[in-house]
Enzyme design. Sequence first.
Site, PDB file in Angstrom:
ATOM      1  N   SER A 217     108.485 121.795  55.282  1.00 22.25           N
ATOM      2  CA  SER A 217     107.114 122.017  55.728  1.00 22.25           C
ATOM      3  C   SER A 217     107.106 122.169  57.244  1.00 22.25           C
ATOM      4  O   SER A 217     107.781 121.434  57.956  1.00 22.25           O
ATOM      5  CB  SER A 217     106.213 120.862  55.283  1.00 22.25           C
ATOM      6  OG  SER A 217     106.721 119.623  55.726  1.00 22.25           O
ATOM      7  N   GLY A 219     104.011 122.683  59.189  1.00 17.31           N
ATOM      8  CA  GLY A 219     102.669 122.581  59.734  1.00 17.31           C
ATOM      9  C   GLY A 219     101.933 123.906  59.710  1.00 17.31           C
ATOM     10  O   GLY A 219     101.834 124.562  58.672  1.00 17.31           O
ATOM     11  N   GLY A 222     103.465 127.005  58.071  1.00 17.41           N
ATOM     12  CA  GLY A 222     103.634 127.116  56.634  1.00 17.41           C
ATOM     13  C   GLY A 222     104.842 126.367  56.102  1.00 17.41           C
ATOM     14  O   GLY A 222     105.215 125.311  56.611  1.00 17.41           O
ATOM     15  N   GLY A 249     101.130 116.661  54.179  1.00 17.05           N
ATOM     16  CA  GLY A 249     102.456 116.916  53.630  1.00 17.05           C
ATOM     17  C   GLY A 249     102.636 116.319  52.251  1.00 17.05           C
ATOM     18  O   GLY A 249     103.315 116.898  51.387  1.00 17.05           O
ATOM     19  N   ASP A 250     102.024 115.155  52.012  1.00 17.09           N
ATOM     20  CA  ASP A 250     102.098 114.534  50.689  1.00 17.09           C
ATOM     21  C   ASP A 250     101.333 115.369  49.664  1.00 17.09           C
ATOM     22  O   ASP A 250     101.784 115.544  48.524  1.00 17.09           O
ATOM     23  CB  ASP A 250     101.516 113.121  50.741  1.00 17.09           C
ATOM     24  CG  ASP A 250     102.170 112.269  51.810  1.00 17.09           C
ATOM     25  OD1 ASP A 250     103.368 112.473  52.077  1.00 17.09           O
ATOM     26  OD2 ASP A 250     101.476 111.413  52.388  1.00 17.09           O
TER      27      ASP A 250
END
Length: 316
Positions: A217, A219, A222, A249-250
């Site tokens: 990931s 941010g 993408g 992110g989770d």
Amino acid sequence: MARVVVLTPNPAVDVTYEVAEQRIGETVRVSGVTRRPGGKGLNVVAVLRRLGVPAVALQPLGGATGRWIEESLREAGIDAVVVPAPGDTRTTVAVVDGRTHPTLYAEPGDALPETTWRELADAVARLCEPGGFLIVSGSFPPGTAPERLAAVIGAGRNAGARVIADTSGDALLAAADAGADIVKPNEAEAMEATATGTLDAAAAALLDRGAGTVVVSRGADGLGALEADGSRHRQPAVPGVRGNPTGAGDAATAGLVAALHSGLPLAEGLRWASVVGAAAVLAPVAGSINVADLPPLADRLPAGDRPALPLPIPTR
């Protein structure tokens, strides 16, 4: 549908303070307080539940804070399996003001004894099933030896589940060494753990150690993925999304797994990760999304980068 088991090795009581402005060295009045069961894995479980995916939350809990987390999970209707742990489960604090990135204060938690790790591995073996997933998400208690994570991952794989590890540091390397099907660090975590200077080098290093696929990931840039056969995937972030990024992110991990659990390919999983992660930014606290936000967020992406509609995942 085979269940998804989500192990949170280092859960916490997540406290969010809302303030007008974050200021260091001054008395700051809190306008709102939210307390909820936290830790990256519990955020993932909460979002999976909103997406209609059968998920079980597995975690070690101890003391008064641990009992509060367990009771809160039960009250929320989350299927929770608890392994007793010594000491009190930790607390984390997020300070948010709507102007700058939230400030996070995370206690380290207490080390887990060997008996607790054995019970966690036994629970993974009992709960996982063929066609399902094991997600190992978040930080690890201090002093966790790599073989503890290897035993947990091995138990999941032996039960026929695909294993996804969303962690960092030595635990990320241990997950790759143990042959996790997917490791999912962010860009900084990938390069720091592998001591490399580029994202490509970091992903290659994790594959060389034994990971099946590396999903990173990034941010606002993408997500990207590199598979063991050399296949590459890039997915843009949803543009123009502002809010609280804590837990995004989770949520992206939950979106990825929800799509894969539905039988969709990795590229489609990345599209879901992008959209569900964006929905979490719009939510006031981590581990929460409004499924009604998903279609309009998907529409902001370029046509070739949107998850397929109608939604393959229940919207309730």
